[in-house]
Design a protein around this motif. Structure first.
Motif, PDB file in Angstrom:
ATOM      1  N   GLU A   1      33.750  31.852  45.469  1.00  0.00           N
ATOM      2  CA  GLU A   1      33.016  32.326  44.293  1.00  0.00           C
ATOM      3  C   GLU A   1      33.952  32.761  43.161  1.00  0.00           C
ATOM      4  O   GLU A   1      35.159  32.898  43.337  1.00  0.00           O
ATOM      5  N   THR A   2      33.342  32.961  41.981  1.00  0.00           N
ATOM      6  CA  THR A   2      34.070  33.419  40.801  1.00  0.00           C
ATOM      7  C   THR A   2      33.532  34.781  40.367  1.00  0.00           C
ATOM      8  O   THR A   2      32.322  34.996  40.330  1.00  0.00           O
ATOM      9  N   VAL A   3      34.463  35.690  40.046  1.00  0.00           N
ATOM     10  CA  VAL A   3      34.112  37.054  39.648  1.00  0.00           C
ATOM     11  C   VAL A   3      34.592  37.292  38.220  1.00  0.00           C
ATOM     12  O   VAL A   3      35.730  36.956  37.874  1.00  0.00           O
ATOM     13  N   LEU A   4      33.741  37.871  37.410  1.00  0.00           N
ATOM     14  CA  LEU A   4      34.123  38.312  36.060  1.00  0.00           C
ATOM     15  C   LEU A   4      34.344  39.821  36.106  1.00  0.00           C
ATOM     16  O   LEU A   4      33.436  40.573  36.463  1.00  0.00           O
ATOM     17  N   ILE A   5      35.578  40.246  35.759  1.00  0.00           N
ATOM     18  CA  ILE A   5      35.943  41.658  35.808  1.00  0.00           C
ATOM     19  C   ILE A   5      36.147  42.163  34.382  1.00  0.00           C
ATOM     20  O   ILE A   5      37.052  41.696  33.672  1.00  0.00           O
ATOM     21  N   PHE A   6      35.338  43.112  33.969  1.00  0.00           N
ATOM     22  CA  PHE A   6      35.441  43.661  32.614  1.00  0.00           C
ATOM     23  C   PHE A   6      36.491  44.769  32.547  1.00  0.00           C
ATOM     24  O   PHE A   6      36.631  45.574  33.467  1.00  0.00           O
ATOM     25  N   GLY A   7      37.208  44.813  31.423  1.00  0.00           N
ATOM     26  CA  GLY A   7      38.092  45.943  31.121  1.00  0.00           C
ATOM     27  C   GLY A   7      39.270  46.072  32.062  1.00  0.00           C
ATOM     28  O   GLY A   7      39.539  47.158  32.580  1.00  0.00           O
ATOM     29  N   VAL A   8      39.983  44.959  32.303  1.00  0.00           N
ATOM     30  CA  VAL A   8      41.116  45.028  33.221  1.00  0.00           C
ATOM     31  C   VAL A   8      42.197  45.911  32.583  1.00  0.00           C
ATOM     32  O   VAL A   8      42.405  45.878  31.375  1.00  0.00           O
ATOM     33  N   GLY A   9      42.836  46.703  33.362  1.00  0.00           N
ATOM     34  CA  GLY A   9      43.790  47.696  32.863  1.00  0.00           C
ATOM     35  C   GLY A   9      43.427  49.043  33.439  1.00  0.00           C
ATOM     36  O   GLY A   9      44.287  49.810  33.861  1.00  0.00           O
ATOM     37  N   GLY A  10      42.137  49.343  33.485  1.00  0.00           N
ATOM     38  CA  GLY A  10      41.660  50.540  34.168  1.00  0.00           C
ATOM     39  C   GLY A  10      41.889  50.403  35.661  1.00  0.00           C
ATOM     40  O   GLY A  10      41.977  49.292  36.195  1.00  0.00           O
ATOM     41  N   GLY A  11      41.975  51.548  36.336  1.00  0.00           N
ATOM     42  CA  GLY A  11      42.334  51.553  37.753  1.00  0.00           C
ATOM     43  C   GLY A  11      41.374  50.773  38.627  1.00  0.00           C
ATOM     44  O   GLY A  11      41.792  49.982  39.487  1.00  0.00           O
TER      45      GLY A  11
ATOM     46  N   THR B   1      38.625  40.447  31.480  1.00  0.00           N
ATOM     47  CA  THR B   1      38.516  40.682  30.042  1.00  0.00           C
ATOM     48  C   THR B   1      39.255  41.961  29.663  1.00  0.00           C
ATOM     49  O   THR B   1      39.425  42.866  30.482  1.00  0.00           O
ATOM     50  N   SER B   2      39.704  42.005  28.423  1.00  0.00           N
ATOM     51  CA  SER B   2      40.276  43.206  27.824  1.00  0.00           C
ATOM     52  C   SER B   2      40.266  42.970  26.322  1.00  0.00           C
ATOM     53  O   SER B   2      40.071  41.831  25.875  1.00  0.00           O
ATOM     54  N   ARG B   3      40.474  44.017  25.556  1.00  0.00           N
ATOM     55  CA  ARG B   3      40.629  43.855  24.111  1.00  0.00           C
ATOM     56  C   ARG B   3      42.112  43.899  23.743  1.00  0.00           C
ATOM     57  O   ARG B   3      42.458  43.972  22.565  1.00  0.00           O
ATOM     58  N   ASP B   4      42.974  43.887  24.763  1.00  0.00           N
ATOM     59  CA  ASP B   4      44.406  44.090  24.579  1.00  0.00           C
ATOM     60  C   ASP B   4      45.152  42.901  25.214  1.00  0.00           C
ATOM     61  O   ASP B   4      45.106  42.719  26.433  1.00  0.00           O
ATOM     62  N   ASP B   5      45.808  42.091  24.373  1.00  0.00           N
ATOM     63  CA  ASP B   5      46.485  40.888  24.877  1.00  0.00           C
ATOM     64  C   ASP B   5      47.572  41.208  25.888  1.00  0.00           C
ATOM     65  O   ASP B   5      47.799  40.450  26.828  1.00  0.00           O
ATOM     66  N   ASP B   6      48.256  42.337  25.681  1.00  0.00           N
ATOM     67  CA  ASP B   6      49.327  42.712  26.603  1.00  0.00           C
ATOM     68  C   ASP B   6      48.763  42.940  28.010  1.00  0.00           C
ATOM     69  O   ASP B   6      49.325  42.483  29.007  1.00  0.00           O
ATOM     70  N   LYS B   7      47.608  43.631  28.075  1.00  0.00           N
ATOM     71  CA  LYS B   7      46.987  43.872  29.384  1.00  0.00           C
ATOM     72  C   LYS B   7      46.531  42.561  30.021  1.00  0.00           C
ATOM     73  O   LYS B   7      46.635  42.376  31.239  1.00  0.00           O
ATOM     74  N   LEU B   8      46.036  41.641  29.193  1.00  0.00           N
ATOM     75  CA  LEU B   8      45.601  40.352  29.732  1.00  0.00           C
ATOM     76  C   LEU B   8      46.791  39.584  30.304  1.00  0.00           C
ATOM     77  O   LEU B   8      46.686  38.971  31.374  1.00  0.00           O
ATOM     78  N   GLN B   9      47.923  39.611  29.605  1.00  0.00           N
ATOM     79  CA  GLN B   9      49.128  38.933  30.109  1.00  0.00           C
ATOM     80  C   GLN B   9      49.553  39.522  31.443  1.00  0.00           C
ATOM     81  O   GLN B   9      49.934  38.806  32.378  1.00  0.00           O
ATOM     82  N   ARG B  10      49.496  40.849  31.537  1.00  0.00           N
ATOM     83  CA  ARG B  10      49.911  41.496  32.796  1.00  0.00           C
ATOM     84  C   ARG B  10      48.935  41.169  33.916  1.00  0.00           C
ATOM     85  O   ARG B  10      49.335  41.011  35.071  1.00  0.00           O
TER      86      ARG B  10
END
Ligand SMILES: [Zn+2]
Length: 343
Positions: free
Chosen positions: A168-178, A197-206
Motif C-alpha cells: 500500500e501507499t501512505v500519505l504522511i502530512f507535515g513530515v519533520g514533526g516527531g 508533505t511539508s512546506r519546507d524544501d529542506d525537510k522534504l530533502q531530509r
C-alpha cells in the motif's frame, strides 16, 4: 531533586528549572533515575493552557523517558536495580471495561506522565512496574526516550488502526514533526510506499534521504492533485494525519475508494468540513488514535532491539536549557525530536 516544572499557565515564564521533592516509591512501583526525555507538543499545551486535563500545580513536565532502575520491590520478577529501561507514559487503571479487554489505551481513568501527574523532565520518576520496559540496546538514551510517545502513536495508527499492508501507499502530512517522522520510518520498515508533505524544501530533502518515495511541497503545489498524479489517478490507501483543519480537505481528496484516514492531532484546528458526500460515496474510513497499548509498545521495542528503527534526534539540551528546548519545539523548525539529557 532537579526537575522542569510548570507553576502556572502561559509562556516560558511559568516554566521553572529547580528543586522538587523526591517522588515516593509505593509498592509495585519502580523508581527510575532518568537519563533522557524528549519534548512533545502536549508539553507546550500543558504549559500554555492544560484546559480539560485534570492536574495540580506545580507539576513536572515530560511524557516520555528512559533511565536506570534505582529502586524496585525485592520480589519484582522482571526488573532489577541498575537495569536500563524505557517508559510507557500511560497509567491505566487495570479494572475498567476497556482495561479488562486489554485496551488500556481506552481506559476511562488513564493518567499520563506530564499531563495528569508529574512527568519525566526530572532526575527521578516513580511509576508502576507495568509501564517500565527494558531499553533496546541499539538505541542511546534520547533515542530510547523518543519512542515512548511518537513511535508508539504512529505504530498504533498504522498497524493496529489502519492495518497497513506492504503493497500500500501512505500519505504522511507535515513530515519533520516527531510523529510524522516516526510514521515515515515505520511505513518504510513495513515495505510500503511513503509520500510526504511539508512546506519546507529542506525537510522534504531530509525525508527523501530517510527513504520517503515522493515529497510534495504543500506551499507550492496542490497536494491532492499531486498525490493523484503520483498514484496514476488512484489515490493513497492510507492518510496519516495530525495537522487538522488546514489539510483535511486535501487529505480526504487524496484517498483511494475505500481508503483509510487516521488522525492523532489537530494542530491547525479541530473543526474542518466533514466532506460527508465524499466519505460515503467513496466509502472512506476516518479513524482517531491516541498513544498505544502496553502490548503495542512491547512489539515496537522488539523491532527497536533488532535495530530496525532509530528515532531522529533534532537537538539535545540539558535540563538547565529546558526553556531553549521548548522554544525550539515551538518554532516548528525542528526535524525530529528535541531531546533533554538529564544526567
Ligand atoms: Zn481502565
Amino acid at each position: 531533586m532537579k526537575a522542569v516544572f510548570i507553576t502556572g499557565h502561559g509562556g516560558n515564564e511559568v516554566v521553572t528549572v529547580g528543586e522538587r521533592p523526591m517522588p515516593e516509591r509505593r509498592r509495585g512501583d519502580v523508581l527510575v533515575r532518568m537519563k533522557a526525555a524528549t519534548l512533545n507538543r502536549v508539553d507546550l499545551y500543558m504549559r500554555d493552557s492544560g484546559a480539560g486535563i485534570t492536574h495540580q500545580l506545580p507539576q513536572t513536565m515530560g511524557l516520555d523517558g528512559a533511565g536506570i532502575v534505582e529502586e524496585v520491590d525485592a520480589d519484582e520478577p522482571l526488573l532489577t536495580p541498575g537495569q536500563p529501561v524505557v517508559l510507557h507514559p500511560g497509567l491505566s487503571c487495570g479494572r475498567c471495561e476497556f482495561c479488562l479487554r486489554g485496551q488500556g489505551v481506552l481506559c476511562t481513568s488513564v493518567r499520563y506522565l506530564g499531563e495528569h501527574r508529574d512527568g519525566t523532565l526530572a532526575e527521578f520518576v516513580s511509576l508502576p512496574a507495568s509501564n517500565v520496559f527494558p531499553k533496546p540496546k541499539a538505541l542511546d538514551w534520547a533515542e530510547a526516550a523518543a519512542i515512548g510517545v511518537n513511535h508508539l502513536t504512529a505504530w498504533r495508527m498504522l498497524f493496529t488502526r489502519a492495518q497497513l499492508q506492504p503493497w500500500e501507499t501512505v500519505l504522511i502530512f507535515g513530515v519533520g514533526g516527531g510523529v510524522s517522522l516516526a510514521a515515515l520510518q515505520l511505513v518504510k520498515m513495513a515495505g510500503a510506499t511513503a509520500i510526504v508533505t511539508s512546506r519546507d524544501d529542506d525537510k522534504l530533502q531530509r525525508a527523501l534521504a530517510l527513504g520517503a518515495d515522493h515529497a510534495v511541497n504543500g506551499a507550492q503545489e496542490d497536494i491532492a492533485r499531486r498525490v493523484l498524479a503520483l498514484t496514476g489517478g488512484r489515490g493513497v490507501d492510507v492518510v496519516f494525519e495530525n495537522v487538522g483543519a488546514a489539510v483535511w480537505s486535501s487529505a480526504m481528496k487524496s484517498l483511494v475508494r475505500g481508503g483509510r484516514l487516521v488522525t492523532c492531532g489537530a494542530t491547525t484546528g479541530d473543526q474542518p468540513g466533514a466532506d460527508l458526500r465524499r466519505l460515503f460515496i467513496r466509502q472512506l474510513q476516518v479513524m482517531g488514535s491516541t498513544l498505544g497499548n502496553l502490548s503495542e509498545f512491547r512489539d515496537l521495542l522488539q523491532v527497536c532491539e533488532r535495530g530496525l528503527i532509530r528515532p531522529v534526534i533534532d537537538r539535545r539540551y540539558g535540563l538547565d536549557d529546558a526553556h531553549a528546548a521548548l522554544d525550539r519545539l515551538e518554532s516548528g523548525a525542528q526535524f525530529g525530536k528535541v531531546a533533554i539529557e538529564i544526567a
